[in-house]
Design a protein around this motif. Structure first.
Motif, mmCIF file in Angstrom:
data_model
loop_
_atom_site.group_PDB
_atom_site.id
_atom_site.type_symbol
_atom_site.label_atom_id
_atom_site.label_comp_id
_atom_site.label_asym_id
_atom_site.label_seq_id
_atom_site.Cartn_x
_atom_site.Cartn_y
_atom_site.Cartn_z
ATOM 1 N N ALA A 198 46.917 56.152 67.663
ATOM 2 C CA ALA A 198 45.492 56.440 67.789
ATOM 3 C C ALA A 198 44.681 55.686 66.733
ATOM 4 N N ALA A 199 45.223 55.566 65.529
ATOM 5 C CA ALA A 199 44.521 54.841 64.471
ATOM 6 C C ALA A 199 44.435 53.349 64.782
ATOM 7 N N MET A 200 45.458 52.800 65.400
ATOM 8 C CA MET A 200 45.419 51.391 65.795
ATOM 9 C C MET A 200 44.392 51.180 66.898
ATOM 10 N N ALA A 201 44.311 52.117 67.832
ATOM 11 C CA ALA A 201 43.334 52.009 68.913
ATOM 12 C C ALA A 201 41.908 52.083 68.374
ATOM 13 N N ALA A 202 41.703 52.855 67.305
ATOM 14 C CA ALA A 202 40.375 52.983 66.709
ATOM 15 C C ALA A 202 40.053 51.835 65.757
ATOM 16 N N GLY A 203 41.024 50.987 65.475
ATOM 17 C CA GLY A 203 40.802 49.847 64.595
ATOM 18 C C GLY A 203 40.888 50.196 63.113
ATOM 19 N N ILE A 204 41.484 51.332 62.785
ATOM 20 C CA ILE A 204 41.589 51.758 61.395
ATOM 21 C C ILE A 204 42.748 51.062 60.683
ATOM 22 N N THR A 205 43.829 50.834 61.385
ATOM 23 C CA THR A 205 45.002 50.176 60.809
ATOM 24 C C THR A 205 45.569 49.194 61.821
ATOM 25 N N ASP A 206 46.416 48.315 61.335
ATOM 26 C CA ASP A 206 46.996 47.320 62.235
ATOM 27 C C ASP A 206 48.513 47.461 62.364
ATOM 28 N N ARG A 207 49.065 48.570 61.849
ATOM 29 C CA ARG A 207 50.515 48.767 61.939
ATOM 30 C C ARG A 207 50.839 50.238 62.163
ATOM 31 N N VAL A 208 52.060 50.478 62.615
ATOM 32 C CA VAL A 208 52.558 51.845 62.769
ATOM 33 C C VAL A 208 53.106 52.283 61.410
ATOM 34 N N TRP A 209 52.642 53.406 60.915
ATOM 35 C CA TRP A 209 53.061 53.916 59.620
ATOM 36 C C TRP A 209 54.283 54.808 59.773
ATOM 37 N N THR A 210 54.986 55.016 58.674
ATOM 38 C CA THR A 210 56.035 56.025 58.597
ATOM 39 C C THR A 210 55.555 57.114 57.645
ATOM 40 N N LEU A 211 56.246 58.243 57.639
ATOM 41 C CA LEU A 211 55.848 59.335 56.752
ATOM 42 C C LEU A 211 56.343 59.134 55.318
ATOM 43 N N GLU A 212 57.193 58.161 55.088
ATOM 44 C CA GLU A 212 57.760 57.954 53.757
ATOM 45 C C GLU A 212 56.706 57.694 52.676
ATOM 46 N N PRO A 213 55.716 56.803 52.876
ATOM 47 C CA PRO A 213 54.720 56.599 51.818
ATOM 48 C C PRO A 213 53.912 57.859 51.505
ATOM 49 N N PHE A 214 53.639 58.663 52.507
ATOM 50 C CA PHE A 214 52.881 59.887 52.292
ATOM 51 C C PHE A 214 53.712 60.917 51.542
ATOM 52 N N ALA A 215 54.995 60.995 51.867
ATOM 53 C CA ALA A 215 55.879 61.923 51.165
ATOM 54 C C ALA A 215 56.052 61.519 49.710
ATOM 55 N N ILE A 216 56.204 60.235 49.441
ATOM 56 C CA ILE A 216 56.339 59.754 48.073
ATOM 57 C C ILE A 216 55.069 60.045 47.276
ATOM 58 N N ALA A 217 53.909 59.810 47.887
ATOM 59 C CA ALA A 217 52.640 60.083 47.209
ATOM 60 C C ALA A 217 52.481 61.574 46.925
ATOM 61 N N ALA A 218 52.865 62.416 47.865
ATOM 62 C CA ALA A 218 52.741 63.858 47.663
ATOM 63 C C ALA A 218 53.676 64.345 46.573
ATOM 64 N N ILE A 219 54.898 63.818 46.536
ATOM 65 C CA ILE A 219 55.857 64.239 45.509
ATOM 66 C C ILE A 219 55.425 63.754 44.136
ATOM 67 N N SER A 220 54.955 62.508 44.040
ATOM 68 C CA SER A 220 54.534 61.996 42.741
ATOM 69 C C SER A 220 53.291 62.735 42.230
ATOM 70 N N ARG A 221 52.399 63.103 43.130
ATOM 71 C CA ARG A 221 51.216 63.856 42.715
ATOM 72 C C ARG A 221 51.620 65.246 42.253
ATOM 73 N N ARG A 222 52.562 65.850 42.939
ATOM 74 C CA ARG A 222 53.015 67.193 42.571
ATOM 75 C C ARG A 222 53.689 67.183 41.202
ATOM 76 N N THR A 223 54.503 66.163 40.925
ATOM 77 C CA THR A 223 55.176 66.101 39.630
ATOM 78 C C THR A 223 54.199 65.748 38.515
ATOM 79 N N SER A 224 53.174 64.962 38.800
ATOM 80 C CA SER A 224 52.207 64.621 37.753
ATOM 81 C C SER A 224 51.293 65.787 37.423
ATOM 82 N N LEU A 225 51.089 66.703 38.376
ATOM 83 C CA LEU A 225 50.253 67.866 38.123
ATOM 84 C C LEU A 225 50.970 68.953 37.337
ATOM 85 N N GLY A 226 52.272 69.019 37.514
ATOM 86 C CA GLY A 226 52.900 70.184 37.002
ATOM 87 C C GLY A 226 53.907 70.128 35.992
#
Length: 73
Positions: free
Chosen positions: A45-73
């Motif tokens: 849906a994001a590619m159809a809307a012109g927001i991105t040009d590739r299919v993403w995986t959940l890995e970058p989002f999971a890494i960002a969430a884990i690193s943010r959680r460890t930096s907060l706590g």
């Protein structure tokens, strides 16, 4: 004294539940729009809307969430 503390404990438990629920909804939203390719389309849906040009995986989002959680706590 116990009667005064119980509602506060319940409120804290509800707050943590709401936070986890919001995180789950956000992750589902990201997956639906950036990662999932429906059967009747060849792009996300994001590619159809012109927001991105590739299919993403959940890995970058999971890494960002884990690193943010460890930096907060």
């Amino acid at each position: 004294m116990r009667e005064l503390t119980c509602p506060l404990v319940d409120l804290d438990e509800q707050h943590s539940w709401v936070g986890r629920h919001c995180a789950a909804v956000a992750l589902h939203y990201v997956y639906t729009n950036l990662c999932h390719i429906p059967r009747n389309m060849r792009i996300t849906a994001a590619m159809a809307a012109g927001i991105t040009d590739r299919v993403w995986t959940l890995e970058p989002f999971a890494i960002a969430a884990i690193s943010r959680r460890t930096s907060l706590g």
